[in-house]
Design a protein around this motif. Sequence first.
Motif, PDB file in Angstrom:
ATOM      1  N   VAL A   1       0.285  -1.911  -2.330  1.00  0.00           N
ATOM      2  CA  VAL A   1       1.029  -1.190  -1.293  1.00  0.00           C
ATOM      3  C   VAL A   1       0.138  -0.979  -0.076  1.00  0.00           C
ATOM      4  O   VAL A   1      -0.891  -0.300  -0.159  1.00  0.00           O
ATOM      5  N   SER A   2       0.541  -1.549   1.033  1.00  0.00           N
ATOM      6  CA  SER A   2      -0.220  -1.441   2.278  1.00  0.00           C
ATOM      7  C   SER A   2       0.002  -0.091   2.937  1.00  0.00           C
ATOM      8  O   SER A   2       1.139   0.369   3.087  1.00  0.00           O
ATOM      9  N   LEU A   3      -1.088   0.542   3.332  1.00  0.00           N
ATOM     10  CA  LEU A   3      -1.001   1.813   4.054  1.00  0.00           C
ATOM     11  C   LEU A   3      -0.199   1.644   5.346  1.00  0.00           C
ATOM     12  O   LEU A   3       0.670   2.456   5.666  1.00  0.00           O
ATOM     13  N   VAL A   4      -0.482   0.566   6.073  1.00  0.00           N
ATOM     14  CA  VAL A   4       0.220   0.296   7.322  1.00  0.00           C
ATOM     15  C   VAL A   4       1.707   0.091   7.078  1.00  0.00           C
ATOM     16  O   VAL A   4       2.559   0.673   7.766  1.00  0.00           O
ATOM     17  N   THR A   5       2.044  -0.733   6.098  1.00  0.00           N
ATOM     18  CA  THR A   5       3.455  -1.005   5.805  1.00  0.00           C
ATOM     19  C   THR A   5       4.175   0.263   5.364  1.00  0.00           C
ATOM     20  O   THR A   5       5.327   0.510   5.758  1.00  0.00           O
ATOM     21  N   ASN A   6       3.519   1.078   4.565  1.00  0.00           N
ATOM     22  CA  ASN A   6       4.108   2.315   4.079  1.00  0.00           C
ATOM     23  C   ASN A   6       4.442   3.257   5.238  1.00  0.00           C
ATOM     24  O   ASN A   6       5.560   3.795   5.323  1.00  0.00           O
ATOM     25  N   TYR A   7       3.475   3.464   6.129  1.00  0.00           N
ATOM     26  CA  TYR A   7       3.721   4.330   7.278  1.00  0.00           C
ATOM     27  C   TYR A   7       4.732   3.726   8.248  1.00  0.00           C
ATOM     28  O   TYR A   7       5.520   4.438   8.873  1.00  0.00           O
TER      29      TYR A   7
END
Length: 205
Positions: free
Chosen positions: A167-173
């Motif tokens: 899970v990408s931090l960027v994608t999540n945000y």
Amino acid sequence: MKYVMTIYVGLIMIAYSAIAQAIVPADVFVKSVADEVLSIVKKDKDIQNGDQAKVFALAEEKIVPNFNFDHVCKLVLGKNFSKATKEQQEAFEREFRSLLIRTYASALSKYRNQTIEYKPLREAADDKQVVIKTLILQPGGQPLGVDYSVEQVGDAWKVYDITIEGVSLVTNYRGQFSSEIRQGGMDGLIQKLVDKNKSNAAAKK
């Protein structure tokens, strides 16, 4: 809490150090600074016990300088970044930065003898963007895969994304913020971040 803890352990790996002043292989940079910061946390009982002044000082000194916040903000906002005014962009970056600092600082005191296993790095000598793959080994728990996306900026490596268990931090945000912008516009998102930061600050008093 597991997600926050993992982010923290990842972030301390890319904390500020004199070694960042020279271009070295990305994995050497990561491992060297990890050893430094883990040593600080292990020895400082105040940090482990949640001393807020020390926790925030450590986050400001060791985490913030190694993030390319301009790039991160563009990534998490996607097309909404170019649509925002300069004032909105600056306000968002300020509040998002504060949110990340508080998130990571709150996890600093949770460190309890986790160790890091580094996977072989595959990069060319002239690569400007590199992914460092590691496993966070937790006593009594399952290992967690953490990947660090770093890029060369000037004479240092900077982080622009962290991927935890795929899970990408960027994608999540980006997903969260896109939803907020659809509902209340850019100003609505900024106000949400302002409110959340104030709430977090009050809860720590």
